[in-house]
Write an enzyme that holds these catalytic residues in place. Sequence first.
Site, PDB file in Angstrom:
ATOM      1  CD  GLU A   1      -2.066   2.032   2.143  1.00 55.90           C
ATOM      2  OE1 GLU A   1      -1.981   3.212   1.753  1.00 55.90           O
ATOM      3  OE2 GLU A   1      -2.141   1.711   3.336  1.00 55.90           O
TER       4      GLU A   1
ATOM      5  CB  CYS B   1      -1.452   7.260   0.918  1.00 59.81           C
ATOM      6  SG  CYS B   1      -2.221   5.903   1.819  1.00 59.81           S
TER       7      CYS B   1
END
Length: 483
Positions: free
Chosen positions: A256, A290
Amino acid sequence: MTARQSLFVGGSWVEPDGGHYEVTDPATEQTVGWAPEASREQVHAACAAAREAFGPWSATPPEGRAAVLARAADIIRDRLVPYAELARAETGATTATARGMQVGVAAARFRRYARVEPAEWAIPPQINEAGPMGNAGVMGALAVRQPVGVVTCITSYNNPWANPAGKIAPALAMGNTVVVKPAPQDPLSVYRMAQALEAAGVPPGVVNVVSGARTEVGEAAVASPDVDMVSFTGSTAVGQRIAEVCGRDMKRQLMELGGKGAAVVLDDADIGSAVSGIGTTFSFYSGQICTAPTRVLAQRGIYDRLVGQLSEYAARLTVGDPREPDTVVGPVISAAHRNRVESYVELGRKEGAVVVTGGDRPGPPTGFYVTPTVLADCTNDMRVAREEIFGPVVVVIPFDDEEEGVAMANDTDYGLIDYVWSSDVARAFRVARRLRAGGVGINTVGRNMEAPFGGFKKSGVGRDVGSYALHAYSEVQAIVWPG
């Protein structure tokens, strides 16, 4: 003296070979504690302990593994306040965020994977008739999920509770053992998680935690021959280096990575709703996340109104001590990161962006604060629009029509989470289906924690959350039998 933390290896608390390093509160610049610096040999010992524990743990009935996770969830919930105080001190998150989104989410994740449904353990049996290659006599095939083995979990600094829990809990539920390498900025919370798991009865070697400020700690945890899989959350650049190492030994990966989420605001959008959603960039971990909608693409008919309202929203936010109840925006993680964020704002100016609000350093005399900043009149080829800043900075770019907006949104190296705002839901879904991102929020920045989470392009490899995490930490095995 502030406590000095030990490593957790093979069920024992071990003094680090490399001594300790200081963990600093980004709001006060005071020492929170002293984190252990593991040696390469200690990391290898942790991986070996996880390998030894894998056989017995994977053979433990799912109900037994679930019981450990349930007890851990209860312990974390019962200790929420002191755990959240430590998380706030390590990360600079506000008290509400530390309690709700950090420790609270961690407890919920352990609880969720303690309640795995039977259907999640195996793929439903399928009966295969003879195919074109013959297969005479083969009447049935059963696909089952087996644990991968030893998993190295390398976690992010922005959430030292929810992020590790999202790796450890499903990995353990599937019968894997783990070696956790926390982010160097805030590892103390992860050691508290290990203490909770130890108190919950996790057998020795099933969970190991090794930390360090030096890169060799993470490198050893990735390269160890005892490791079968690496689960990493962090920057794309580091993820690429990890992937290269994993590729040499064909280790499974769950990555990720970075994001530069596009928020496509169409001309029929509810501007207030869009501003509130985009504004979470400033308040949620001070932009250090993010999934933040940091790249706003506004259709030209509503561009000026959006920029004006977003700037007013940012200017109203209270920046300061995260312990104070009215604080909305806390500090970023370190002085070095503050300098990095500020350098991007200056770069934006040089590239021709207009700093509509922010762009300076706020008032608190201590702490690593950045004023919520809106950069307008940007273009999609500017570095501030293409690179992940990871701070409370939003860039706004105008576009003319839907076709251009979609093209602009997809013109990026990243593809984690995008967003669409429109009062026409059918139109919003049409645009969402054309976006090259692992997830798309329509008129919201919220997430469904059972929906798959992961990215396209350089935003990652694989999917986790909900049942998808169980799939990520497992291998599929086919068993066939004759009639």
